[in-house]
Motif scaffolding. Structure first.
Motif, PDB file in Angstrom:
ATOM      1  N   LYS A 268       0.844  -1.215   0.000  1.00  0.00           N
ATOM      2  CA  LYS A 268       0.000   0.000   0.000  1.00  0.00           C
ATOM      3  C   LYS A 268       0.870   1.253   0.000  1.00  0.00           C
ATOM      4  N   ALA A 269       2.036   1.174   0.656  1.00  0.00           N
ATOM      5  CA  ALA A 269       2.857   2.378   0.861  1.00  0.00           C
ATOM      6  C   ALA A 269       3.818   2.680  -0.291  1.00  0.00           C
ATOM      7  N   VAL A 270       4.230   1.674  -1.054  1.00  0.00           N
ATOM      8  CA  VAL A 270       5.233   1.936  -2.097  1.00  0.00           C
ATOM      9  C   VAL A 270       4.604   2.633  -3.305  1.00  0.00           C
ATOM     10  N   GLU A 271       5.446   3.404  -4.001  1.00  0.00           N
ATOM     11  CA  GLU A 271       4.985   4.044  -5.230  1.00  0.00           C
ATOM     12  C   GLU A 271       4.931   2.986  -6.320  1.00  0.00           C
ATOM     13  N   LYS A 272       3.788   2.892  -6.995  1.00  0.00           N
ATOM     14  CA  LYS A 272       3.634   1.880  -8.057  1.00  0.00           C
ATOM     15  C   LYS A 272       3.325   2.575  -9.379  1.00  0.00           C
ATOM     16  N   GLY A 273       3.550   1.878 -10.466  1.00  0.00           N
ATOM     17  CA  GLY A 273       3.285   2.454 -11.789  1.00  0.00           C
ATOM     18  C   GLY A 273       4.276   1.887 -12.784  1.00  0.00           C
ATOM     19  N   PRO A 274       4.407   2.525 -13.970  1.00  0.00           N
ATOM     20  CA  PRO A 274       5.339   1.984 -14.971  1.00  0.00           C
ATOM     21  C   PRO A 274       6.752   1.866 -14.416  1.00  0.00           C
TER      22      PRO A 274
END
Ligand code: SF4
Ligand code: SF4
Ligand code: SF4
Length: 341
Positions: A268-274
């Motif tokens: 939930k806390a980590v930055e996600k995306g490409p």
């Protein structure tokens, strides 16, 4: 141009014919399961200080494998057939995965048992036991090696990015303007080559550790036989009263993270995306019957591609007789990290 003798050519062809015969009816890795001899890495996240030395070491030792695209890129037909992916002007980017950055540090601060805990997570390919990237690559460019490494062969990859689509973490990253598609039908087929961590396969072949393991000042990672690493990871998780990621994800991987806080909190806390993968629980992609059926159809094609690749390499090697013979692989040493006591 390199010259090759007829005798040398025939020797190479015979060797390759043997290899192709041996791989005439290959099985997808999902049908084989974990082979003995697979290596796994264990990462003790309680030790990682996020210094990034591993990221720099990875970039340095693998620099010669990074793409050098030809520009301008060929025009595609239809024009928007495959999106151009160009990281060649962003080679310095280190906060995500790119074709020029195969490892990055994901960070999260979470509250667990009433305390705030900061965790750094080195992220790269998980080297799955049943890798859908390898089993579902239509050209056999992504392949799993007997030591558990999953590698994308840049000489064979056409850049269709099937491996990225089927990877539960979307790990491989494409660079346009490089690879085989340029010599085939650049307007109509593929659009580059996919890149990702190859677990420093060439260092392992020489009996050396992956660069990211050797450089780490905190001994976060170690590498060893899969069963041994599973045992150590479980012991570490028990001592730490911690949590384990990678054992069951996607039907099993060869990358084990042990953390002092739960992975759903970290996710939930980590930055996600490409280029920034999640930390969710992952079902076994190759356990699905439709994927298994596709893999059984594609496996012979992958076997032929492997034979063709071996043939090309044999011809290349025989054409350059002055090259030193590769050293026999030795059992890799374990890294500095011995788990928490
Ligand atoms: S794994 Fe080691 S080298 Fe990499 S960021 Fe963490 S402490 Fe630094
Ligand atoms: S993490 Fe993705 S790219 Fe790596 S082996 Fe697994 S499926 Fe393939
Ligand atoms: S194993 Fe090698 S290629 Fe993979 S992240 Fe570490 S240094 Fe990079």
């Amino acid at each position: 141009m390199k010259k090759i003798s007829r005798r040398g050519f025939l020797k190479g062809a015979a060797a390759t014919a043997g290899l192709m015969a041996a791989s005439a009816i290959p099985l997808p890795s999902s049908a084989r399961g974990a082979q003995t001899g697979e290596l796994a890495t264990l990462l003790d996240l309680s030790k990682c200080i996020g210094c990034g030395a591993c990221v720099e070491a990875c970039r340095e030792v693998n620099a010669e494998k990074f793409p050098e695209p030809k520009k301008p890129f060929p025009k595609m037909v239809p024009e928007k057939r495959v999106k151009v992916a160009d990281f060649s002007g962003k080679r310095d980017v280190t906060d995500r995965l790119t074709p020029y950055n195969w490892l990055y540090i994901q960070s999260a601060t979470v509250v667990h048992d009433g305390s705030e805990v900061a965790v750094n997570i080195p992220r790269r390919c998980m080297h799955c036991v049943n890798p859908p990237c390898a089993d579902l690559c239509p050209f056999g460019a992504a392949r799993k090696l007997p030591n558990g490494i999953t590698r994308i062969h840049p000489e064979v990859c056409l850049g269709g990015a099937k491996c990225k689509d089927v990877c539960p973490w979307g790990i491989p990253e494409r660079q346009t303007g490089v690879g085989l598609y340029l010599s085939l039908m650049p307007a109509y087929a593929g659009n580059g080559v996919l890149y990702k961590c190859d677990r420093c396969y060439n260092r392992l072949e020489k009996g050396e550790n992956p660069a990211c393991i050797d450089i780490c000042p905190e001994g976060v990672q170690e590498i060893g036989p899969r069963e041994e690493m599973i045992k150590k990871a479980k012991e570490l998780a028990l001592q730490m009263k911690g949590y384990f990621y990678g054992l069951d994800e996607n039907g099993g991987t060869n990358t084990f993270y042990v953390s002092p806080v739960p992975f759903d909190l970290l996710n939930k806390a980590v930055e996600k995306g490409p280029g920034k993968p999640h930390l969710k629980k992952v079902e076994d992609a190759m356990g699905k019957s439709e994927n298994m059926a596709k893999a059984m159809i594609l496996a012979p094609i992958a076997g032929l591609a492997a034979g063709a690749l071996a043939f090309a390499r044999t011809v290349d090697r025989l054409a350059a007789p002055t090259e030193a013979a590769p050293k026999a692989p030795e059992k890799p040493e374990t890294g500095k990290g011995e788990g928490r006591s």
